[in-house]
Design an enzyme around this catalytic site. Structure first.
Site, PDB file in Angstrom:
ATOM      1  N   GLU A  36      33.412  36.767  30.117  1.00 57.89           N
ATOM      2  CA  GLU A  36      34.219  37.449  29.117  1.00 57.89           C
ATOM      3  C   GLU A  36      35.677  37.111  29.426  1.00 57.89           C
ATOM      4  OE1 GLU A  36      33.919  41.733  29.017  1.00 57.89           O
ATOM      5  OE2 GLU A  36      35.394  41.838  27.403  1.00 57.89           O
ATOM      6  N   ARG A 261      24.722  40.326  42.749  1.00 53.32           N
ATOM      7  CA  ARG A 261      26.148  39.988  42.708  1.00 53.32           C
ATOM      8  C   ARG A 261      26.650  39.666  44.097  1.00 53.32           C
ATOM      9  NH1 ARG A 261      28.466  42.218  38.013  1.00 53.32           N
ATOM     10  NH2 ARG A 261      30.606  41.983  38.731  1.00 53.32           N
ATOM     11  N   LYS A 271      37.033  42.178  37.643  1.00 52.24           N
ATOM     12  CA  LYS A 271      38.203  41.724  36.890  1.00 52.24           C
ATOM     13  C   LYS A 271      39.087  42.905  36.530  1.00 52.24           C
ATOM     14  CE  LYS A 271      35.782  38.466  34.252  1.00 52.24           C
ATOM     15  NZ  LYS A 271      35.218  38.944  33.023  1.00 52.24           N
TER      16      LYS A 271
HETATM   17  P1  ATP Z   1      33.770  41.706  36.316  1.00 50.03           P
HETATM   18  O1  ATP Z   1      33.269  43.071  36.581  1.00 50.03           O
HETATM   19  O2  ATP Z   1      34.418  41.068  37.487  1.00 50.03           O
HETATM   20  O3  ATP Z   1      34.590  41.602  35.066  1.00 50.03           O
HETATM   21  P2  ATP Z   1      31.660  40.717  34.780  1.00 50.03           P
HETATM   22  O4  ATP Z   1      30.231  40.654  35.148  1.00 50.03           O
HETATM   23  O5  ATP Z   1      32.076  41.719  33.785  1.00 50.03           O
HETATM   24  O6  ATP Z   1      32.479  40.842  36.107  1.00 50.03           O
HETATM   25  P3  ATP Z   1      31.733  38.410  33.176  1.00 50.03           P
HETATM   26  O7  ATP Z   1      32.901  37.640  32.724  1.00 50.03           O
HETATM   27  O8  ATP Z   1      30.989  39.196  32.179  1.00 50.03           O
HETATM   28  O9  ATP Z   1      32.242  39.345  34.350  1.00 50.03           O
HETATM   29  O10 ATP Z   1      30.753  37.522  34.033  1.00 50.03           O
HETATM   30  C1  ATP Z   1      30.314  36.237  33.734  1.00 50.03           C
HETATM   31  C2  ATP Z   1      29.127  35.949  34.611  1.00 50.03           C
HETATM   32  O11 ATP Z   1      29.491  36.031  35.980  1.00 50.03           O
HETATM   33  C3  ATP Z   1      28.026  36.945  34.392  1.00 50.03           C
HETATM   34  O12 ATP Z   1      26.802  36.259  34.268  1.00 50.03           O
HETATM   35  C4  ATP Z   1      28.046  37.801  35.613  1.00 50.03           C
HETATM   36  O13 ATP Z   1      26.773  38.283  35.917  1.00 50.03           O
HETATM   37  C5  ATP Z   1      28.587  36.845  36.677  1.00 50.03           C
HETATM   38  N1  ATP Z   1      29.269  37.564  37.742  1.00 50.03           N
HETATM   39  C6  ATP Z   1      30.301  38.420  37.603  1.00 50.03           C
HETATM   40  N2  ATP Z   1      30.648  38.943  38.805  1.00 50.03           N
HETATM   41  C7  ATP Z   1      29.821  38.402  39.725  1.00 50.03           C
HETATM   42  C8  ATP Z   1      29.657  38.551  41.140  1.00 50.03           C
HETATM   43  N3  ATP Z   1      30.427  39.358  41.848  1.00 50.03           N
HETATM   44  N4  ATP Z   1      28.685  37.829  41.737  1.00 50.03           N
HETATM   45  C9  ATP Z   1      27.919  36.996  41.030  1.00 50.03           C
HETATM   46  N5  ATP Z   1      27.998  36.821  39.712  1.00 50.03           N
HETATM   47  C10 ATP Z   1      28.941  37.517  39.049  1.00 50.03           C
HETATM   48 MG    MG Z   2      32.306  42.259  32.012  1.00 47.79          MG
END
Ligand code: ATP
Ligand code: MG
Length: 561
Positions: A36, A261, A271
């Site tokens: 995202e 994760r 993020k």
């Molecule tokens: P954040 O909470 O940091 O915003 P998110 O999951 O909302 O993380 P996205 O941009 O939606 O962030 O994530 C893109 C991809 O990265 C998703 O498939 C998510 O599962 C993966 N991802 C995000 N954070 C991690 C992490 N700490 N370890 C492994 N994969 C991750």
């Molecule tokens: Mg997210």
């Protein structure tokens, strides 16, 4: 094989993919990385896209880059651009397969009308709060919305008017009609669309209803014919809903596989929280070298190879855990040891005058650029009568086992000569201001022809040639291994380390002036450094990437305190 030549262990995700191909459930592998664009990528994302791109590559398939941009108020093109830079920097390539969930808004809308027509979705007038309350709990079933029984014609009419902008934000939603008593709360008539009069960074004002992530994600995968939709564990509970949508619509059915994760001690992986650090000025931007973002790590001196090797060392599992930050540091150390240009730099200078060395003479001595890489060759280091050594390399009264310089004692200067300390000069307050030493011309290059030994080799710089360099010495951003662990009413900022950045002006051999920003360096005996992106010949700046030796011992000490 990873970059260190070790075989990449197979894991449950790769086993699933192998089985699916063997048993013919899918004929080719297509994965995607779906960020995202609401912030910069962190190292957790690197783990995710190393798996997505890595598996596609290993199985001869393709991996798409797809921006899940369903949330107009939090997203921005700045983030889209930074995400592309970071994925590319890590060495992955999506060719022309750069997709956006927002490109699918028209298709998603058509499918929503199809579900309404099939009696599987309805327009609901409950507020967000009322919807949340009526969905029940893990132990209690939800309560049906009073609007659940609207006719298809009424639903279609209202949904079209939602799209046409007739209603204010939050006035109505479109919900899937599934099962208010399902043990899985995600199946209790989840919201598919909300009204939001907001400008989207790609679609502008074309839409005032936006799909929820849960409605957009699975269908986006389906449109792109993603065979394996690999994501993190928190989506496991959403999988039945994703399956339900594609089954109702009768469209391509991807297989979702979840993994744990990445979490790392002394830092954060969200993020939203990282954005808070940036916006509230706790750090100097998303690429601050203390940040776990890829842009921060890059500026800090991490290499893509080090991060990829770290990702393959931690592997892929379904068990949530926390990785010691020492593992990440070991990975970068191993990589930089092979590639870093060695230099001599004195962080806290102590002046040394060689009383028997002629005045006004400069010698050029040969120094090895990288002992791990013969092809890196040698460079010239100027040597003269006045030098700087490290303050901590001299003790007036050396304790036991201290073998470095002391009154009357002889040591080696790296690539140069043996020197002996003859006299200690002090100021009126008794502070040591200078050492007066003699050097042995017969030991040029660092060995004594008579075979006599010294117990220490010190780094040094010629005072007349030294270049002042701003060195930024970083410590962990947080003082505790788990910054999310806070008492009630407090948040992670309470754990910020006030000493996470210390600036020291070092005296460095002049070769540093020939090096470009981004270059990996090792200041001998001091640590790995990297010339900052803003470094100039007139004002060189070096970021400390990592210490030379593993800090596991330090971590243990800190944890015992
Ligand atoms: P954040 O909470 O940091 O915003 P998110 O999951 O909302 O993380 P996205 O941009 O939606 O962030 O994530 C893109 C991809 O990265 C998703 O498939 C998510 O599962 C993966 N991802 C995000 N954070 C991690 C992490 N700490 N370890 C492994 N994969 C991750
Ligand atoms: Mg997210």
């Amino acid at each position: 094989m990873d970059d260190s030549g070790a075989p990449v262990a197979t894991d449950f995700v790769r086993e699933f993919v192998k089985d699916d191909l063997r048993e013919g459930r899918y004929t080719r592998v297509c994965t995607r990385f779906p960020p995202e664009p609401n912030g910069y990528l962190h190292i957790g994302h690197a783990k995710a896209f190393s798996i997505d791109f890595g598996i596609a590559e290993e199985f001869g398939g393709l991996c798409n880059l797809r921006f899940d941009d369903t949330n107009p108020t939090k997203e921005d093109v700045e983030y889209v651009d930074s995400i592309k830079d970071d994925v590319r920097w890590m060495g992955f390539d999506w060719d022309d397969r750069e997709y956006y969930a927002s490109d699918y808004f028209p298709q998603l809308y058509t499918w929503a009308e199809q579900l309404i027509t099939d009696g599987k979705a309805y327009v609901c007038d409950l507020t967000a709060d009322e919807v949340a309350k009526s969905r029940g709990t893990l132990t209690e079933p939800g309560k049906a919305s009073p609007y659940r029984t609207r006719t298809v014609a009424e639903n279609l009419d209202l949904f079209r008017r939602m799209k046409a902008g007739e209603f204010p934000d939050g006035a109505r939603t479109l919900r899937a009609k599934i099962d208010m008593a399902s043990p899985n709360i995600n199946m209790r008539d989840p919201v598919m669309y909300r009204i939001l009069h907001a400008t989207h960074h790609r679609t502008g004002d074309a839409w005032c209803i936006y799909p929820m992530y849960d409605w957009a994600h699975g269908q986006s995968d389906s449109i792109e014919q993603i065979s394996h939709s690999i994501c993190t564990l928190e989506f496991e509970i959403h999988r039945p809903l994703y399956n339900w949508f594609v089954e109702q619509l009768g469209i391509f059915h991807p297989r979702q596989i979840e993994f744990a994760r990445l979490n790392i001690t002394y830092t954060l992986m969200s993020k939203r929280k990282l954005r808070r650090l940036v916006e509230d000025g706790y750090v100097n931007g998303w690429d601050d070298p203390r940040m776990p973002t890829l842009s921060g790590l890059r500026r800090r001196g991490y290499t893509p190879e080090a991060i990829r090797s770290f990702c393959s060392r931690i592997g892929v599992t379904k068990i949530d855990g926390v990785v010691e930050i020492g593992m990440l540091e070991d990975a970068v150390r191993d990589d930089l040891n092979k590639r870093a240009q060695r230099l001599m730099a004195v962080l806290r200078p102590l002046k040394v005058v060689l009383t028997n060395y002629p005045e006004g003479v400069t010698e050029e001595l040969d120094a090895v650029n990288n002992p791990e890489d013969a092809a890196a060759g040698t460079r010239k280091v100027p040597f003269g009568r006045e030098l700087h050594i490290e303050q901590e390399d001299f003790r007036e009264e050396p304790p036991p086992k201290y073998f470095r310089l002391a009154p009357g004692r002889e040591v080696r200067l790296r690539y140069a000569y043996f020197i002996r300390c003859e006299e200690v000069v002090k100021d009126a307050d008794g502070n040591i201001t200078e050492l007066r030493c003699t050097y042995d011309p017969a030991t040029r290059g660092g060995d004594a022809p008579d075979g006599r030994k010294v117990k220490a080799t010190l780094h040094w710089v010629s005072a007349a040639h030294a270049v002042p360099v701003e060195t930024r010495q970083y410590d962990y951003l947080f003082r505790v291994p788990n910054p999310e662990d806070t008492p009630e009413g407090q948040d992670f900022t309470m754990h910020l380390n006030p000493d996470s950045l210390t600036v020291i002006t070092a005296q460095v051999e002049p070769f540093i002036e020939t090096l470009a920003p981004g270059m990996s360096l090792q200041f001998e005996r001091q640590g790995y450094f990297c010339l900052d992106k803003d470094s100039t010949p007139a004002h060189p700046v070096a970021n400390r990437t990592v210490s030379l030796r593993s800090s596991w011992a330090n971590i243990e000490k800190k944890m015992q305190k």
